[in-house]
Scaffold this active site. Sequence first.
Site, PDB file in Angstrom:
ATOM      1  N   ASP A 153       4.579   1.016  12.096  1.00  0.00           N
ATOM      2  CA  ASP A 153       3.367   0.353  11.578  1.00  0.00           C
ATOM      3  C   ASP A 153       3.222  -1.083  12.058  1.00  0.00           C
ATOM      4  O   ASP A 153       2.201  -1.717  11.806  1.00  0.00           O
ATOM      5  CB  ASP A 153       3.368   0.371  10.046  1.00  0.00           C
ATOM      6  CG  ASP A 153       3.222   1.774   9.507  1.00  0.00           C
ATOM      7  OD1 ASP A 153       3.495   1.973   8.309  1.00  0.00           O
ATOM      8  OD2 ASP A 153       2.865   2.670  10.290  1.00  0.00           O
TER       9      ASP A 153
ATOM     10  N   ARG B 244      -8.788  -0.161   4.820  1.00  0.00           N
ATOM     11  CA  ARG B 244      -7.935   0.824   4.148  1.00  0.00           C
ATOM     12  C   ARG B 244      -6.614   0.192   3.717  1.00  0.00           C
ATOM     13  O   ARG B 244      -6.027   0.582   2.714  1.00  0.00           O
ATOM     14  CB  ARG B 244      -7.618   1.991   5.087  1.00  0.00           C
ATOM     15  CG  ARG B 244      -8.804   2.867   5.391  1.00  0.00           C
ATOM     16  CD  ARG B 244      -8.368   4.069   6.191  1.00  0.00           C
ATOM     17  NE  ARG B 244      -7.243   4.713   5.524  1.00  0.00           N
ATOM     18  CZ  ARG B 244      -6.431   5.567   6.123  1.00  0.00           C
ATOM     19  NH1 ARG B 244      -6.604   5.864   7.389  1.00  0.00           N
ATOM     20  NH2 ARG B 244      -5.437   6.132   5.463  1.00  0.00           N
TER      21      ARG B 244
ATOM     22  N   ARG C 152       0.163  14.961  12.499  1.00  0.00           N
ATOM     23  CA  ARG C 152       0.565  14.748  11.092  1.00  0.00           C
ATOM     24  C   ARG C 152       0.602  16.060  10.298  1.00  0.00           C
ATOM     25  O   ARG C 152      -0.109  16.254   9.324  1.00  0.00           O
ATOM     26  CB  ARG C 152      -0.332  13.712  10.448  1.00  0.00           C
ATOM     27  CG  ARG C 152      -0.447  12.491  11.352  1.00  0.00           C
ATOM     28  CD  ARG C 152      -1.056  11.312  10.721  1.00  0.00           C
ATOM     29  NE  ARG C 152      -0.115  10.620   9.833  1.00  0.00           N
ATOM     30  CZ  ARG C 152      -0.489   9.535   9.159  1.00  0.00           C
ATOM     31  NH1 ARG C 152      -1.710   9.089   9.241  1.00  0.00           N
ATOM     32  NH2 ARG C 152       0.404   8.928   8.372  1.00  0.00           N
TER      33      ARG C 152
ATOM     34  N   LYS D 160       0.853  -1.214   0.000  1.00  0.00           N
ATOM     35  CA  LYS D 160       0.000   0.000   0.000  1.00  0.00           C
ATOM     36  C   LYS D 160       0.880   1.252   0.000  1.00  0.00           C
ATOM     37  O   LYS D 160       0.642   2.184  -0.765  1.00  0.00           O
ATOM     38  CB  LYS D 160      -0.865   0.012   1.252  1.00  0.00           C
ATOM     39  CG  LYS D 160      -1.549   1.357   1.542  1.00  0.00           C
ATOM     40  CD  LYS D 160      -2.430   1.345   2.765  1.00  0.00           C
ATOM     41  CE  LYS D 160      -1.692   1.608   4.036  1.00  0.00           C
ATOM     42  NZ  LYS D 160      -1.346   3.011   4.317  1.00  0.00           N
ATOM     43  N   ASN D 161       1.911   1.252   0.818  1.00  0.00           N
ATOM     44  CA  ASN D 161       2.706   2.475   0.995  1.00  0.00           C
ATOM     45  C   ASN D 161       3.748   2.672  -0.094  1.00  0.00           C
ATOM     46  O   ASN D 161       4.437   3.694  -0.113  1.00  0.00           O
ATOM     47  CB  ASN D 161       3.343   2.499   2.385  1.00  0.00           C
ATOM     48  CG  ASN D 161       2.292   2.686   3.468  1.00  0.00           C
ATOM     49  OD1 ASN D 161       1.138   2.970   3.167  1.00  0.00           O
ATOM     50  ND2 ASN D 161       2.670   2.479   4.706  1.00  0.00           N
TER      51      ASN D 161
ATOM     52  N   CYS E 125      -5.350   8.321   9.419  1.00  0.00           N
ATOM     53  CA  CYS E 125      -5.496   7.760  10.763  1.00  0.00           C
ATOM     54  C   CYS E 125      -5.153   8.847  11.796  1.00  0.00           C
ATOM     55  O   CYS E 125      -4.209   9.595  11.630  1.00  0.00           O
ATOM     56  CB  CYS E 125      -4.540   6.584  10.962  1.00  0.00           C
ATOM     57  SG  CYS E 125      -4.973   5.153   9.993  1.00  0.00           S
TER      58      CYS E 125
END
Length: 417
Positions: free
Chosen positions: A304, A396, A121, A22-23, A116
């Site tokens: 993560d 997600r 952030r 995903k990242n 999230c």
Amino acid sequence: MEKLLVRGYKPLKGQVRISGSKNAILPIMAASVLSSGEIILNGVPDLEDIKVMSEMLEILGAKIHRQNDVLTINCTDIKSCEVPEHISRKMRASNLVMGALLARFGKARVAYPGGCAIGSRPMDLHLKGFRNLGYEITEEFGYMQGRAINAEGKEIMLDFPSVGATENIIMAATLIPGTTIIRNAAREPEIIDLQNFLNRMGAKIRGAGLDSIRIEGVTRLGGVEHTVIPDRIEAGTFMAAAAITRGDVYIENVVHEHIQPTIAKLRETGAEIILTNCGIRIIGNRKMRSTDIKTMPYPGFPTDMQPQFMALLSTVKGTSILVETIFENRFMHVPELRRMGADIKIEGRVAIIKGKNRLEGAAVEATDLRAGAALILAGLFSEGETKISRLEHIERGYDNIHLKLKTLGADITKGNI
Ligand code: EPZ
């Protein structure tokens, strides 16, 4: 409202294949804005964040087509440089198109991103990097606006090795004249994948994976076909699932180099790890014990994987100390794990975890993506039934995680329970 129903306690056994990262995919999709050709991405999982990024690119005017795990993107005819608030706030990665829009069109207007709630952030490092490159940046009415005044390559020092800021600055520097050097750059594998993707489109970037990255501006980028790297966090999540259930699981489609911190920490607990040429085998056992963890930028232990390891350490003998150094609010899973009997004390960014030989199933709520994964893992260990709500957080970043766990023998179902 759909929930997951997990019935523990069953050791997982069998083989599971990891999906594309995903990242890695999200910044690569954003980087497709730089191209005036066709982009074909292979190994793209079915994730909510990827749907949101696709929707965002279509709002800009990109043509997108998906067939199974192949995503085709064409940004030749992009008409807009504005990302509206309703889509931008759906995830953090919305911010990643700003650098590409600035580089290709000389302007961008992007609403502040969402994502999230694991921390505030901010975007300061991204915007400081853009300003260093000569883009004029203003912030008003909930939007970040930029335009190229005299954008050219510069030397940029990042105050913190931010993954997103490194990626955004690489993209913002790719199509402007001159050479940019990013110092104190993030070193995550997803940044290497972005570099490889951009260079195959015609960019001239070197150094990704190290703490200094050099970008020589070029005038245009063409199309490319690219297969994204495997998802090291999904791999780590399944490794932790094998360990917490004291199972025996073979995971295929992993890059060993990318999961060294997770391997090291699992070995410290006493799990057995066997590396093969295209996979990894994890064998848990009842003698597993505590260890200490401190999250760090790559190649340190990934933030993560912190919630998943907190669940695992709640089930092994002894007391573990876990320090979260990256995000200031990434312990939202702790109250939920406590509902299941976990013994966890929080002192600021430090968690003290006393392992227990049993947890109890309970009704719990996913608060963010990796917290949701931690609750699934705890449910796999617990006696009785665990009901997990707020599945939108989990969807997600995990492609049908319950189906993959079911193939490993987990008693897990999804429905309006
Ligand atoms: C990326 O987020 C990942 N997301 C995150 O994964 C991951 O946790 C994070 O990197 C760290 O590895 C994607 O790649 C889409 P950062 P990002 O910028 O880029 C501060 C998941 O679960 N910071 O490296 O947003 C920030 O507040 C997600 O898959 C600033 O202060 O992370 C944080 O404390 C969660 N100013 C720290 O840096 C800035 O301008 C790390 O953030 C930018 C960041």
